[in-house]
Scaffold this motif. Structure first.
Motif, PDB file in Angstrom:
ATOM      1  N   ASN A   1     109.125  53.769  99.203  1.00 55.72           N
ATOM      2  CA  ASN A   1     109.357  52.632  99.028  1.00 55.72           C
ATOM      3  C   ASN A   1     108.023  51.508  99.256  1.00 55.72           C
ATOM      4  O   ASN A   1     108.484  50.720  99.104  1.00 55.72           O
ATOM      5  N   GLY A   2     106.948  52.110  98.058  1.00 55.41           N
ATOM      6  CA  GLY A   2     106.008  51.297  98.390  1.00 55.41           C
ATOM      7  C   GLY A   2     106.085  50.109  96.256  1.00 55.41           C
ATOM      8  O   GLY A   2     106.128  49.105  96.698  1.00 55.41           O
ATOM      9  N   ALA A   3     106.794  50.905  96.268  1.00 51.58           N
ATOM     10  CA  ALA A   3     107.281  50.115  94.939  1.00 51.58           C
ATOM     11  C   ALA A   3     108.530  49.615  95.211  1.00 51.58           C
ATOM     12  O   ALA A   3     110.000  49.591  95.189  1.00 51.58           O
ATOM     13  N   LYS A   4     108.684  47.991  94.693  1.00 52.77           N
ATOM     14  CA  LYS A   4     109.507  46.970  94.948  1.00 52.77           C
ATOM     15  C   LYS A   4     110.846  46.669  93.644  1.00 52.77           C
ATOM     16  O   LYS A   4     110.248  46.535  92.460  1.00 52.77           O
ATOM     17  N   PHE A   5     111.661  46.585  94.012  1.00 52.87           N
ATOM     18  CA  PHE A   5     112.725  46.765  93.299  1.00 52.87           C
ATOM     19  C   PHE A   5     112.724  45.001  93.095  1.00 52.87           C
ATOM     20  O   PHE A   5     112.987  44.153  93.780  1.00 52.87           O
ATOM     21  N   GLY A   6     112.199  44.065  91.460  1.00 46.59           N
ATOM     22  CA  GLY A   6     112.211  42.646  91.854  1.00 46.59           C
ATOM     23  C   GLY A   6     112.803  42.497  90.729  1.00 46.59           C
ATOM     24  O   GLY A   6     114.304  41.504  91.014  1.00 46.59           O
ATOM     25  N   CYS A   7     112.792  42.067  89.237  1.00 52.86           N
ATOM     26  CA  CYS A   7     113.506  41.263  88.379  1.00 52.86           C
ATOM     27  C   CYS A   7     114.888  43.161  87.742  1.00 52.86           C
ATOM     28  O   CYS A   7     115.872  42.137  87.141  1.00 52.86           O
ATOM     29  N   GLY A   8     114.368  44.429  87.423  1.00 53.62           N
ATOM     30  CA  GLY A   8     114.533  44.868  87.023  1.00 53.62           C
ATOM     31  C   GLY A   8     114.763  45.190  85.684  1.00 53.62           C
ATOM     32  O   GLY A   8     115.539  46.077  85.106  1.00 53.62           O
ATOM     33  N   LEU A   9     114.067  43.950  85.380  1.00 48.41           N
ATOM     34  CA  LEU A   9     113.529  44.167  83.663  1.00 48.41           C
ATOM     35  C   LEU A   9     112.552  44.670  83.247  1.00 48.41           C
ATOM     36  O   LEU A   9     111.924  43.725  81.779  1.00 48.41           O
TER      37      LEU A   9
ATOM     38  N   CYS B   1     108.131  46.891  90.847  1.00 47.38           N
ATOM     39  CA  CYS B   1     108.364  48.071  90.519  1.00 47.38           C
ATOM     40  C   CYS B   1     106.389  48.715  89.716  1.00 47.38           C
ATOM     41  O   CYS B   1     106.952  49.756  89.388  1.00 47.38           O
ATOM     42  N   THR B   2     105.738  48.419  89.887  1.00 46.37           N
ATOM     43  CA  THR B   2     104.725  48.508  89.331  1.00 46.37           C
ATOM     44  C   THR B   2     103.532  50.324  89.842  1.00 46.37           C
ATOM     45  O   THR B   2     103.629  49.992  90.854  1.00 46.37           O
ATOM     46  N   VAL B   3     103.993  51.138  88.935  1.00 52.40           N
ATOM     47  CA  VAL B   3     102.874  52.084  89.277  1.00 52.40           C
ATOM     48  C   VAL B   3     102.246  52.992  88.230  1.00 52.40           C
ATOM     49  O   VAL B   3     101.861  52.508  87.119  1.00 52.40           O
ATOM     50  N   ILE B   4     101.350  53.229  88.948  1.00 51.44           N
ATOM     51  CA  ILE B   4     100.538  54.056  87.084  1.00 51.44           C
ATOM     52  C   ILE B   4     100.444  55.587  87.050  1.00 51.44           C
ATOM     53  O   ILE B   4     101.142  56.837  87.789  1.00 51.44           O
TER      54      ILE B   4
END
Length: 153
Positions: free
Chosen positions: A32-40, A46-49
């Motif tokens: 759950n580290g990556a968050k839902f922000g805008c979905g766009l 939601c950034t991951v590598i």
């Protein structure tokens, strides 16, 4: 079935191949580290590598990720032993509300993997796609400089 390698662990995913990575991470893998922000793909929460590149996981379908290495916030360290960038963000108190911080940390990590001694302008340019509504930008830059000092040492 799609095989994803997340934080060095292989997972067989039976979800629709068009499902965005963010949903698989949060709903199936319980990361759950990556968050839902805008979905766009416009805010960076939601950034991951993926293979050393920062990626907005809310817009990347899992079908394009098979055979690639995915790193999430959880793959950088733990609460007891944070990674270098995580520790720098803590020490510089870079989070206010904290919602954008996982994405900021991941984007920072990707920068320092490419450039161990970025200038302030390089940091600003690199971090530009990720938004912070609370205005902790100066502390975020300071945290990245601190982490760069640790990485370069």
């Amino acid at each position: 079935m799609i095989t994803l390698t997340v934080n060095g662990v292989t997972h067989r995913i039976g979800t629709d191949p068009t499902t965005p990575l963010l949903y698989v991470l949060r709903n199936e893998l319980r990361l759950n580290g990556a968050k839902f922000g805008c979905g766009l793909g416009q805010c960076g929460a939601c950034t991951v590598i993926v293979d050393d590149d920062p990626v907005f996981s809310c817009v990347v379908p899992i079908s394009v990720l098979e055979g690639r290495s995915i790193t999430t916030l959880e793959g950088l360290g733990t609460a007891d032993q944070p990674g270098i960038v995580q520790k720098a963000f803590i020490e510089e108190q870079a989070a206010q509300c904290g919602y954008c911080i996982p994405g900021m940390i991941m984007r920072s990590e990707a920068l320092l993997r490419r450039n161990r001694s970025p200038t302030d302008q390089e940091i600003r340019d690199w971090m530009q796609p990720n938004l912070c509504r609370c205005g902790t930008h100066m502390r975020i830059i300071k945290a990245i400089r601190r982490a760069a000092g640790e990485v370069a040492a």
